[in-house]
Motif scaffolding. Structure first.
Motif, PDB file in Angstrom:
ATOM      1  N   PRO A  42       0.752  -1.749   0.610  1.00  0.00           N
ATOM      2  CA  PRO A  42      -0.121  -0.266  -0.564  1.00  0.00           C
ATOM      3  C   PRO A  42       0.950   1.569   0.208  1.00  0.00           C
ATOM      4  N   THR A  43       1.851   1.564   0.853  1.00  0.00           N
ATOM      5  CA  THR A  43       2.536   2.721   0.395  1.00  0.00           C
ATOM      6  C   THR A  43       3.488   2.791  -0.378  1.00  0.00           C
ATOM      7  N   LEU A  44       4.637   1.578  -1.092  1.00  0.00           N
ATOM      8  CA  LEU A  44       4.730   1.522  -1.995  1.00  0.00           C
ATOM      9  C   LEU A  44       4.012   1.723  -2.865  1.00  0.00           C
ATOM     10  N   SER A  45       3.329   1.689  -3.433  1.00  0.00           N
ATOM     11  CA  SER A  45       2.411   1.538  -4.634  1.00  0.00           C
ATOM     12  C   SER A  45       1.667   3.608  -4.107  1.00  0.00           C
ATOM     13  N   LYS A  46       1.437   3.585  -3.411  1.00  0.00           N
ATOM     14  CA  LYS A  46       0.749   5.096  -2.747  1.00  0.00           C
ATOM     15  C   LYS A  46       2.230   6.221  -3.353  1.00  0.00           C
ATOM     16  N   LEU A  47       3.544   5.499  -3.577  1.00  0.00           N
ATOM     17  CA  LEU A  47       4.675   6.390  -4.220  1.00  0.00           C
ATOM     18  C   LEU A  47       4.476   6.823  -5.598  1.00  0.00           C
ATOM     19  N   LEU A 104       5.345   3.155  -6.886  1.00  0.00           N
ATOM     20  CA  LEU A 104       6.258   1.984  -7.133  1.00  0.00           C
ATOM     21  C   LEU A 104       5.929   1.575  -8.802  1.00  0.00           C
ATOM     22  N   ILE A 105       4.566   1.168  -7.976  1.00  0.00           N
ATOM     23  CA  ILE A 105       3.350  -0.033  -9.540  1.00  0.00           C
ATOM     24  C   ILE A 105       3.416   1.132 -10.498  1.00  0.00           C
ATOM     25  N   ASN A 106       2.924   2.726 -10.545  1.00  0.00           N
ATOM     26  CA  ASN A 106       2.645   3.132 -11.946  1.00  0.00           C
ATOM     27  C   ASN A 106       5.044   3.165 -12.769  1.00  0.00           C
ATOM     28  N   ALA A 107       6.114   3.593 -12.443  1.00  0.00           N
ATOM     29  CA  ALA A 107       7.496   2.750 -12.209  1.00  0.00           C
ATOM     30  C   ALA A 107       7.188   1.776 -12.949  1.00  0.00           C
ATOM     31  N   ALA A 108       7.294   0.631 -12.134  1.00  0.00           N
ATOM     32  CA  ALA A 108       7.264  -0.652 -12.724  1.00  0.00           C
ATOM     33  C   ALA A 108       6.701  -1.086 -13.475  1.00  0.00           C
ATOM     34  N   THR A 109       5.308  -0.116 -13.805  1.00  0.00           N
ATOM     35  CA  THR A 109       4.748  -0.794 -15.105  1.00  0.00           C
ATOM     36  C   THR A 109       4.897  -0.200 -16.235  1.00  0.00           C
ATOM     37  N   THR A 142      16.005   3.439  -3.850  1.00  0.00           N
ATOM     38  CA  THR A 142      16.314   2.941  -5.618  1.00  0.00           C
ATOM     39  C   THR A 142      16.583   1.568  -5.524  1.00  0.00           C
ATOM     40  N   ALA A 143      17.594   1.419  -6.233  1.00  0.00           N
ATOM     41  CA  ALA A 143      18.571  -0.454  -6.610  1.00  0.00           C
ATOM     42  C   ALA A 143      19.368  -0.072  -6.915  1.00  0.00           C
ATOM     43  N   ASP A 144      20.457  -0.961  -6.887  1.00  0.00           N
ATOM     44  CA  ASP A 144      21.736  -1.321  -8.078  1.00  0.00           C
ATOM     45  C   ASP A 144      21.898  -1.642  -8.738  1.00  0.00           C
ATOM     46  N   HIS A 145      21.201  -2.398  -9.236  1.00  0.00           N
ATOM     47  CA  HIS A 145      21.040  -3.328  -9.980  1.00  0.00           C
ATOM     48  C   HIS A 145      19.620  -4.392 -10.263  1.00  0.00           C
ATOM     49  N   GLY A 146      19.788  -5.667 -10.987  1.00  0.00           N
ATOM     50  CA  GLY A 146      18.360  -6.609 -10.939  1.00  0.00           C
ATOM     51  C   GLY A 146      18.802  -7.256 -10.335  1.00  0.00           C
ATOM     52  N   CYS A 147      18.378  -8.101  -9.734  1.00  0.00           N
ATOM     53  CA  CYS A 147      18.922  -9.960  -9.189  1.00  0.00           C
ATOM     54  C   CYS A 147      17.207 -10.669  -9.359  1.00  0.00           C
ATOM     55  N   VAL A 179      13.696   4.830  -9.024  1.00  0.00           N
ATOM     56  CA  VAL A 179      13.686   6.396  -8.649  1.00  0.00           C
ATOM     57  C   VAL A 179      12.958   6.736  -7.892  1.00  0.00           C
ATOM     58  N   MET A 180      12.686   6.891  -6.244  1.00  0.00           N
ATOM     59  CA  MET A 180      11.593   7.249  -5.834  1.00  0.00           C
ATOM     60  C   MET A 180      12.371   7.747  -4.854  1.00  0.00           C
ATOM     61  N   VAL A 181      11.332   9.385  -4.556  1.00  0.00           N
ATOM     62  CA  VAL A 181      11.965  10.096  -3.628  1.00  0.00           C
ATOM     63  C   VAL A 181      10.766  10.746  -3.232  1.00  0.00           C
ATOM     64  N   TYR A 182      10.231  10.938  -1.536  1.00  0.00           N
ATOM     65  CA  TYR A 182       9.484  11.223  -0.828  1.00  0.00           C
ATOM     66  C   TYR A 182      10.100  12.569  -0.157  1.00  0.00           C
ATOM     67  N   LYS A 183       9.239  14.033   0.065  1.00  0.00           N
ATOM     68  CA  LYS A 183       8.772  14.567   1.787  1.00  0.00           C
ATOM     69  C   LYS A 183       7.492  14.789   1.505  1.00  0.00           C
ATOM     70  N   ARG A 184       8.144  15.463   2.774  1.00  0.00           N
ATOM     71  CA  ARG A 184       6.272  16.143   3.674  1.00  0.00           C
ATOM     72  C   ARG A 184       5.490  16.706   2.647  1.00  0.00           C
ATOM     73  N   ASN A 185       4.108  16.144   2.670  1.00  0.00           N
ATOM     74  CA  ASN A 185       3.653  17.527   1.627  1.00  0.00           C
ATOM     75  C   ASN A 185       4.041  17.006  -0.189  1.00  0.00           C
ATOM     76  N   MET A 186       4.849  16.739  -0.359  1.00  0.00           N
ATOM     77  CA  MET A 186       4.596  16.097  -2.000  1.00  0.00           C
ATOM     78  C   MET A 186       4.068  15.591  -2.754  1.00  0.00           C
ATOM     79  N   PRO A 187       3.464  16.457  -3.474  1.00  0.00           N
ATOM     80  CA  PRO A 187       2.195  15.697  -4.319  1.00  0.00           C
ATOM     81  C   PRO A 187       2.870  14.946  -5.338  1.00  0.00           C
TER      82      PRO A 187
END
Length: 404
Positions: free
Chosen positions: A49-54, A56-61, A338-343, A359-367
């Motif tokens: 739930p949290t990673l998707s809200k940030l 991740l699923i959109n980036a992965a897709t 982030t990550a350094d490579h795949g495995c 490549v994901m970044v979060y700070k308070r109150n960020m859209p």
């Protein structure tokens, strides 16, 4: 003044990179493939739930051209995108150094023979330097498998287990009690010296201590140590320290950068301890601090061991801890993931895979912000440099202006 936490989910790829064919990795997709296998084996989708809200699923897709089998929410906060690697390899130092603005544009040395990996000349130099006139292994191997195969013989003979992989590594496994941890670390330092003197350009010598009395209970310990060569140029870490800031290593980050550009280092063993230590440092470190954490267990315990279900459960655990990290953030604090490579744990063999990374970044109150595709991991380092108001690296394009 900014503070930042970087969480490197070691070995977390989002789909085959543009040059994956050069590495035999077309079709690799750590996230999507493990999610599909997780669903098949457990009967449920991954719940993030949290990673998707940030995002991740959109980036992965977008990166993998397929939606992973994950339950989650639409993006609502944080910046998300994915990055390709320009370094020549798909290994840990290359990924981390490029992340901090210094891509590896030269060719590492490799031990390419899978059954007789180390030359007679190299072994003779190692024997002379260490005083131990034999090794076990001398092959490409999975670290856990070779310990199970040769651990008892090692304990009886006192001869170290030496092996390699598709990466630029010389790995040494030895029993912490019968061989001794200090003896193992000394041996690895001596091997590092020999490799450097022979100019073989091997990225890392890795000490792999283990305990137990038989293959049924052999287990690697948290006293791993990586002996890396220095990055070929100053990294963003060096620039932060030179400007009076702090770089705090959690886990194996200090080893990856050969302890250069590191102000303080904190050891942590296991995913829970790595996350706990990162949170503790967020609570205590002053402004101008970069806390840099490598979450090695994703790669070490699940990627290389080809355990997609274990990998999925670890992702769910990380997701469950992210809100605790968010609570500790001040208004000018940033979290990078982030990550350094795949495995890919569903891929053939047991090696890394050439993939895009998140490549994901979060700070308070960020859209919610779509960063799209990034041409190099070095965009992260360039962004960190701008946020910390230090010298920018030669490589990478900052996206700091999008984070305000």
């Amino acid at each position: 003044m900014a503070r930042a936490l970087i969480l490197v989910v070691d070995g977390f790829g989002l789909g085959a990179a543009p040059d994956a064919e050069d590495f035999g990795d077309v079709g690799a997709n750590t996230f999507a493939n493990l999610a599909a296998e997780f669903y098949q084996q457990s009967g449920r989708k991954l719940n993030l739930p949290t990673l998707s809200k940030l995002g991740l699923i959109n980036a992965a897709t977008a990166a993998g051209k397929q939606a992973p089998a994950v339950t989650g929410e639409a993006p609502s906060t944080g910046a998300y995108g994915y990055a390709a690697e320009i370094s020549s390899g798909k290994d840990t130092p290359s990924g981390h150094w490029e992340m901090m603005g210094v891509p590896v544009l030269f060719d590492w040395g490799y031990f390419t023979d899978k059954t007789n990996s180390f030359s007679a000349e190299l072994l003779e130099q190692i024997y002379q330097r260490t005083g131990i006139n034999a090794i076990l292994g001398n092959c490409h191997a999975s670290g856990t498998n070779i310990i199970n195969e040769l651990g008892e013989q090692h304990m009886k003979t006192g001869v170290p287990i030496c092996y390699t992989s598709a990466d630029s590594v010389f790995q040494v496994a030895a029993h912490e009690e019968t061989f001794g941890l200090d003896n193992l670390l000394t041996y690895c330092q001596q091997v590092r010296e020999v490799l450097d003197e022979m100019q073989l350009n091997i990225g890392r010598v890795i000490a792999r201590p283990f305990v137990g009395s038989s293959p049924d209970d052999f287990q690697r310990t948290g006293n791993r140590r990586d002996y890396s060569i220095l990055p070929p140029a100053p990294t963003v870490l060096d620039n932060i320290v030179e400007a009076g800031g702090k770089v705090v290593s959690v886990g194996k980050i200090a080893d990856i950068f050969a302890h250069q550009g590191i102000s303080e280092k904190f050891k942590a063993t296991g995913l829970e301890d790595l996350v706990n230590t990162s949170i503790e440092q967020l609570k205590s470190q002053p402004e101008g601090s970069l806390i840099f954490t490598n979450l090695v267990n994703f790669d070490q315990d699940y990627g290389h061991r080809r355990d997609p279900v274990g990998y999925g459960k670890a992702l769910e655990y990380l997701d469950s801890r992210l809100n605790e990290i968010g609570v500790e953030l001040k208004d000018d604090d940033y979290v990078f993931l982030t990550a350094d490579h795949g495995c890919d744990p569903t891929w053939h063999g047991s090696d890394h895979t050439r993939e895009y990374v998140p490549v994901m970044v979060y700070k308070r109150n960020m859209p919610s912000i779509d960063l799209g595709e990034r041409d190099t991991f070095a965009d992260i380092g360039a962004t960190i440099a701008e946020l910390f108001e230090v010298k920018a690296p030669e490589y990478g394009t900052s996206f700091a202006s999008k984070l305000q």
